[in-house]
Scaffold this motif. Structure first.
Motif, PDB file in Angstrom:
ATOM      1  N   THR A 260      24.277  -5.815  -3.645  1.00 44.47           N
ATOM      2  CA  THR A 260      24.855  -6.482  -4.812  1.00 44.47           C
ATOM      3  C   THR A 260      26.006  -7.389  -4.385  1.00 44.47           C
ATOM      4  N   GLN A 261      26.824  -6.881  -3.470  1.00 41.23           N
ATOM      5  CA  GLN A 261      27.958  -7.687  -3.009  1.00 41.23           C
ATOM      6  C   GLN A 261      27.480  -8.939  -2.272  1.00 41.23           C
ATOM      7  N   ILE A 262      26.410  -8.798  -1.490  1.00 40.36           N
ATOM      8  CA  ILE A 262      25.867  -9.966  -0.784  1.00 40.36           C
ATOM      9  C   ILE A 262      25.411 -11.013  -1.793  1.00 40.36           C
ATOM     10  N   ILE A 263      24.723 -10.554  -2.848  1.00 32.65           N
ATOM     11  CA  ILE A 263      24.229 -11.502  -3.852  1.00 32.65           C
ATOM     12  C   ILE A 263      25.394 -12.163  -4.583  1.00 32.65           C
ATOM     13  N   ASN A 264      26.410 -11.382  -4.915  1.00 34.99           N
ATOM     14  CA  ASN A 264      27.600 -11.981  -5.532  1.00 34.99           C
ATOM     15  C   ASN A 264      28.241 -12.996  -4.590  1.00 34.99           C
ATOM     16  N   GLY A 265      28.275 -12.654  -3.317  1.00 33.37           N
ATOM     17  CA  GLY A 265      28.847 -13.556  -2.328  1.00 33.37           C
ATOM     18  C   GLY A 265      28.060 -14.850  -2.231  1.00 33.37           C
ATOM     19  N   LEU A 266      26.740 -14.740  -2.284  1.00 28.19           N
ATOM     20  CA  LEU A 266      25.903 -15.947  -2.217  1.00 28.19           C
ATOM     21  C   LEU A 266      26.162 -16.826  -3.444  1.00 28.19           C
ATOM     22  N   SER A 267      26.373 -16.184  -4.576  1.00 28.31           N
ATOM     23  CA  SER A 267      26.630 -16.932  -5.802  1.00 28.31           C
ATOM     24  C   SER A 267      27.953 -17.692  -5.692  1.00 28.31           C
ATOM     25  N   GLN A 268      29.008 -16.970  -5.328  1.00 32.20           N
ATOM     26  CA  GLN A 268      30.314 -17.608  -5.126  1.00 32.20           C
ATOM     27  C   GLN A 268      30.202 -18.670  -4.028  1.00 32.20           C
ATOM     28  N   GLY A 269      29.463 -18.320  -2.985  1.00 34.22           N
ATOM     29  CA  GLY A 269      29.315 -19.228  -1.849  1.00 34.22           C
ATOM     30  C   GLY A 269      28.574 -20.494  -2.204  1.00 34.22           C
ATOM     31  N   SER A 270      27.623 -20.405  -3.126  1.00 36.21           N
ATOM     32  CA  SER A 270      26.897 -21.636  -3.458  1.00 36.21           C
ATOM     33  C   SER A 270      27.802 -22.606  -4.214  1.00 36.21           C
ATOM     34  N   ILE A 271      28.814 -22.066  -4.917  1.00 40.15           N
ATOM     35  CA  ILE A 271      29.799 -22.968  -5.539  1.00 40.15           C
ATOM     36  C   ILE A 271      30.637 -23.640  -4.446  1.00 40.15           C
TER      37      ILE A 271
ATOM     38  N   ALA B 209      31.631 -13.732   2.995  1.00 35.85           N
ATOM     39  CA  ALA B 209      32.795 -13.135   3.663  1.00 35.85           C
ATOM     40  C   ALA B 209      33.813 -12.658   2.632  1.00 35.85           C
ATOM     41  N   GLU B 210      34.053 -13.509   1.640  1.00 39.33           N
ATOM     42  CA  GLU B 210      34.991 -13.137   0.569  1.00 39.33           C
ATOM     43  C   GLU B 210      34.533 -11.882  -0.147  1.00 39.33           C
ATOM     44  N   SER B 211      33.270 -11.904  -0.520  1.00 44.99           N
ATOM     45  CA  SER B 211      32.718 -10.828  -1.326  1.00 44.99           C
ATOM     46  C   SER B 211      32.746  -9.500  -0.565  1.00 44.99           C
ATOM     47  N   LEU B 212      32.431  -9.560   0.726  1.00 51.91           N
ATOM     48  CA  LEU B 212      32.430  -8.322   1.513  1.00 51.91           C
ATOM     49  C   LEU B 212      33.850  -7.812   1.732  1.00 51.91           C
TER      50      LEU B 212
ATOM     51  N   SER C 204      40.779  -6.610  -1.320  1.00 49.02           N
ATOM     52  CA  SER C 204      40.857  -7.785  -2.186  1.00 49.02           C
ATOM     53  C   SER C 204      42.100  -8.637  -1.937  1.00 49.02           C
ATOM     54  N   GLN C 205      43.217  -7.964  -1.646  1.00 48.96           N
ATOM     55  CA  GLN C 205      44.479  -8.717  -1.520  1.00 48.96           C
ATOM     56  C   GLN C 205      44.440  -9.710  -0.365  1.00 48.96           C
ATOM     57  N   ILE C 206      43.642  -9.432   0.656  1.00 51.27           N
ATOM     58  CA  ILE C 206      43.682 -10.327   1.819  1.00 51.27           C
ATOM     59  C   ILE C 206      42.457 -11.241   1.887  1.00 51.27           C
ATOM     60  N   THR C 207      41.733 -11.389   0.752  1.00 56.08           N
ATOM     61  CA  THR C 207      40.557 -12.255   0.753  1.00 56.08           C
ATOM     62  C   THR C 207      40.886 -13.658   1.263  1.00 56.08           C
ATOM     63  N   ASP C 208      41.962 -14.241   0.711  1.00 56.56           N
ATOM     64  CA  ASP C 208      42.327 -15.603   1.119  1.00 56.56           C
ATOM     65  C   ASP C 208      42.678 -15.645   2.597  1.00 56.56           C
TER      66      ASP C 208
END
Lengths: 293, 242
Positions: free
Chosen positions: A5-16, A252-255, A262-266
């Protein structure tokens, strides 16, 4: 399952990210300009969606169309007013970069002036319901985002590979002087590239607002910077590179979030930028371009 | 051929790079059907002269006239529409595009797809190696093939006149012969040619007339055979020890 699920969410965010990264990369390929105002085009697209959908109450398709056209026009106007003279005069890249940052600040302040700085809510842009896929439950917004991006990237590939203007773009990006000898007008090609790049950012904006329905005049900064990292990771100037870079950054963000950091995503995203610059500055698919004399 | 009408006329051309006076009062002309060659050593101003004609550098003063059009007031990408095509120095093919796409770029200004197809066929007939490799990425071609592609690409615009900038550069003697025989063929089919070359021997062999460019000025001119026999030219450019 959670991982998938996280990979799919990541792909979604990533496609943006990918849609926005394409604009950076295409413009860089043709002008060697890093258009730092490109991130703010997402913000312009988000406000255009807001005005059409919420204030004017138009249907979604009209709002998307308006956002794409408006951003394309804004992109071309920025190119003509701010960059064209510098490009014609072969101005040093640092002048172009400073100009781009100036344009970015102008857009942010202009939209703050018009819409005030408080966040505007643009909810329910995309239809939202859970879609069961096997054992997973994925949000329809996630799926729409991925599907839309895939379709747009295929269309972009067709544009660049098959059409006359697409070939002119590739030729200009490879050797602008030789392209001129073939009769290609650099000016028109550059303007067209800005229009396409900005239109893609507008689509990215609509999809982004679909997932995060709150917009501010500054929303483009971080999103733009991350898309820029995606473009560098993929190899700036390369269209497939921007697509791959965007998806990788998204995942990468999503994982990072999935493992509870979460705090260190950026920090992870910009850490990737530092690593790329240290290890492979040309990016995954970038070419080692010799500086032309 | 001396009575044919003048196609390209260059008068008192002056070009500067910043404060460097690269081209000083250069005048020459090319008549319909001719091969005219501009020979000279490295740095004599040959490429600069061609770039001034094709609009890639701007002349400071002088006249550049092609078939009645003033080239100096024209942007580079318009000049090919007059029928003046250039094969640039170093070939400058689009290396990441296929052979076919490079040729399509040559026909960029044309909309007459039926005639474009005929020109494809003609060029593939004349340069069969390009036909074999039409789907190949141009950057993977050998130097000689790339030069043929650059010539084919220029011909695809269906020009009235061809400017060639050092087509023999970096090629083996055998390939140089092949490239020059292609140029001669193209000329015999009616194409006017302006050939800029360091390889004076070969250039003078196929040209009708020649100009010698030295440090930005024309130092000598005449028929190619006269210049080839001239002791000064022979000593300076043909390597004759007399």
């Amino acid at each position: 399952m959670e991982f998938l699920t996280q990979i799919i969410n990541g792909l979604s965010q990533g496609s943006i990210f990918a849609l926005v990264a394409l604009g950076y990369s295409m413009v860089y390929g043709i002008t060697q300009l890093i258009n730092f105002a490109h991130g703010d085009i997402i913000m312009v697209g988000a406000y255009a969606t807001y005005v059409m959908l919420i204030l004017a109450g138009t249907p979604l398709w009209a709002a998307i169309l308006a956002a794409v056209l408006f951003c394309a026009v804004v992109g071309v106007v920025i190119e003509q007013v701010a960059y064209q003279r510098l490009l014609n005069k072969n101005a040093p890249r640092i002048s172009l970069l400073i100009t781009a940052i100036g344009v970015s600040m102008l857009l942010q302040n202009l939209f703050q002036l018009i819409f005030k700085s408080d966040a505007k809510s643009v909810s329910n842009v995309l239809p939202s319901f859970p879609v069961p896929i096997g054992p997973l439950e994925i949000s329809s917004v996630t799926l729409i985002t991925i599907a839309t991006s895939v379709v747009i990237m295929i269309l972009l590939q067709l544009l660049v590979k098959k059409t006359r203007i697409g070939k002119a773009m590739r030729a200009t990006s490879e050797d602008a002087g030789a392209a001129k000898l073939m009769g290609v007008s650099s000016r028109n090609t550059i303007a067209f590239t800005f229009a396409v790049g900005s239109g893609l950012a507008a689509v990215g904006a609509v999809l982004y607002v679909g997932a995060y329905p709150s917009i501010t005049p500054y929303m483009g900064s971080l999103l733009g910077l991350k898309a820029f990292v995606a473009a560098v990771l993929g190899g700036i100037g390369s269209i497939p590179g921007a697509m791959i870079g965007g998806l990788l950054i998204g995942v990468a963000e999503s994982l990072t979030k999935a493992v509870g950091l979460s705090q260190i995503t950026d920090a992870v995203v910009f850490g990737i930028l530092i690593l790329v610059l240290l290890i492979k500055p040309t990016g995954l698919l970038g070419k080692n371009i010799k500086e032309k004399v | 051929m001396a009575d044919n009408k003048v196609m390209l006329s260059v008068k008192d051309l002056e070009v500067y790079y910043g404060s460097i006076h690269a081209i000083k009062k250069v005048s020459f002309e090319v008549r319909e059907g001719e091969i005219v060659t501009l020979i000279g050593a490295n740095g004599a101003g040959k490429t600069t002269t061609l770039h001034a004609i094709s609009g890639l550098v701007k002349a400071k003063s002088g006249e550049l006239d092609f078939c009645g059009s003033n080239l100096r007031s024209m942007e580079a990408h318009r000049i090919i529409r007059l029928g003046l095509a250039q094969v640039p120095e170093g070939r400058r093919i689009f290396a990441s595009m296929t052979v076919q796409e490079n040729l399509e770029m040559g026909a960029y200004i044309r909309r007459d797809s039926a005639n474009i197809q005929k020109d494809f066929d003609r060029i593939f007939e004349r340069l069969p190696r390009l036909k074999e490799r039409r789907r190949q990425i141009a950057g993977t071609l050998s130097g000689g093939e790339q030069q043929m592609l650059a010539i084919g690409r220029a011909l695809m615009s269906n020009p009235k006149m061809l400017l060639l900038d050092e087509p023999s550069m970096g090629l083996s003697p055998l390939l140089v012969n092949e490239i020059f025989s292609i140029i001669r063929d193209v000329n015999q089919s009616g194409m006017t040619v302006l050939l800029v070359e360091q390889n004076a021997k070969q250039a003078l062999e196929i040209a009708n007339r020649a100009y010698v460019l030295e440090t930005g000025t024309i130092s000598m001119s005449g028929t190619a055979s006269d210049l080839a026999a001239d002791p000064k030219v022979r000593a300076a450019y043909l390597g004759a020890a007399d």
